[in-house]
Motif scaffolding. Structure first.
Motif, PDB file in Angstrom:
ATOM      1  N   CYS A 114      -9.697   1.413   1.048  1.00 52.54           N
ATOM      2  CA  CYS A 114      -8.439   1.693   0.356  1.00 52.54           C
ATOM      3  C   CYS A 114      -7.945   0.510  -0.472  1.00 52.54           C
ATOM      4  O   CYS A 114      -6.902   0.611  -1.124  1.00 52.54           O
ATOM      5  N   THR A 119       1.530  -4.890   4.299  1.00 50.72           N
ATOM      6  CA  THR A 119       2.057  -3.570   4.650  1.00 50.72           C
ATOM      7  C   THR A 119       1.699  -3.261   6.098  1.00 50.72           C
ATOM      8  O   THR A 119       0.540  -3.395   6.500  1.00 50.72           O
ATOM      9  N   TRP A 139       0.845  -1.197   0.000  1.00 48.90           N
ATOM     10  CA  TRP A 139       0.000   0.000   0.000  1.00 48.90           C
ATOM     11  C   TRP A 139       0.880   1.246   0.000  1.00 48.90           C
ATOM     12  O   TRP A 139       1.604   1.501   0.951  1.00 48.90           O
ATOM     13  N   GLU A 140       0.835   1.993  -1.066  1.00 46.70           N
ATOM     14  CA  GLU A 140       1.601   3.221  -1.213  1.00 46.70           C
ATOM     15  C   GLU A 140       3.089   2.981  -0.936  1.00 46.70           C
ATOM     16  O   GLU A 140       3.575   1.858  -1.002  1.00 46.70           O
ATOM     17  N   SER A 141       3.840   4.022  -0.634  1.00 54.01           N
ATOM     18  CA  SER A 141       5.278   3.908  -0.366  1.00 54.01           C
ATOM     19  C   SER A 141       5.538   4.034   1.124  1.00 54.01           C
ATOM     20  O   SER A 141       4.843   4.771   1.829  1.00 54.01           O
ATOM     21  N   ASN A 186       4.847   7.190   3.525  1.00 52.63           N
ATOM     22  CA  ASN A 186       3.700   7.997   3.101  1.00 52.63           C
ATOM     23  C   ASN A 186       2.734   8.231   4.255  1.00 52.63           C
ATOM     24  O   ASN A 186       2.472   7.341   5.061  1.00 52.63           O
TER      25      ASN A 186
END
Length: 237
Positions: A189, A168, A117-119, A122
């Motif tokens: 999400c 994550t 999920w994303e970096s 973040n």
């Protein structure tokens, strides 16, 4: 965790047959901090915060057997572990309950969600309303037309693997306190919390033996001293 009538009956009966020393030992085991006014405990996953309609085994009922004066302030889902604060007198209960109404306490949860999920590093916020959906009891859903907003701040902490699957690790800070808020916001999400018996399916459910959601940190004002106090619980996953 689903229970049938026979299992519930057996658990309820077993609870009534425990000696008083069992409840004293349980209270000692879960205690993080205690004084004359407040009692901070670390709730195990799989234990109700308060008694249900049929299942009478709960954190509150066990603490009451150790100290009948303990008073409820807030709660966690049965599947969630971590920090809860109870009051030991009516004045403390009123004070801290008012703090929660005014959204003064700061709560941080840690979770592991399915996929990348994303970096890492973040940060962001999720601001979408969450409401109960009777047609899919006990699920809650995102409903953009619902009148009560739900707000969660998040930070991506790390990428990991669990049973060979990418997950994550995230920190979640709820501003509002809607039921199932964090669980539904993660679904929204596209990254369900692993081990979630209500919202996860397939590998996302099977790779973890429990919901990977833990109330890790709690900060609020002491009801008598007026000083800010902080508590932290080790993340068990």
């Amino acid at each position: 965790m689903p229970f049938n009538d026979a299992t519930i009956g057996a658990l309820n009966l077993q609870e009534t047959e425990y000696p008083s020393k069992f409840f004293q030992a349980f209270a000692q085991q879960v205690t993080v901090y205690e004084d004359d006014d407040i009692w901070v405990v670390d709730k195990p996953a799989g234990l109700l915060s308060v008694e249900g309609k049929t299942l009478k085994v709960s954190l509150l009922s066990r603490l009451e057997r150790a100290n009948p004066k303990v008073k409820l302030i807030h709660r966690l889902d049965m599947d969630t572990s971590g920090l809860l604060i109870f009051a030991k007198n009516a004045a403390a209960q009123t004070n801290i309950s008012k703090q929660f109404i005014e959204r003064l306490p700061q709560k941080t949860y840690q979770a592991r969600v399915f996929g990348k999920w994303e970096s890492v590093g973040n940060r962001g916020k999720i601001s979408v309303p969450v409401r109960y959906e009777p047609a899919t009891k006990p699920r809650h859903i995102v409903d953009h037309d619902w009148h009560k907003n739900a707000l969660t701040h998040y930070k991506v902490l790390a990428y990991e693997t669990c049973e060979g699957q990418p997950v994550t690790r995230v920190a979640l800070k709820p501003v509002t306190g809607r039921s199932h808020q964090l669980r539904v916001h993660m679904v929204h999400c596209g990254h369900v919390i692993i081990g979630d018996p209500i919202y996860a399916e397939g590998s996302a459910l099977d790779i973890a033996p429990r919901l990977n959601l833990h109330a890790q940190q709690l900060r609020l004002k002491h009801p008598v001293l007026g000083a800010w106090m902080d508590w932290e619980s080790p993340v068990p996953f």
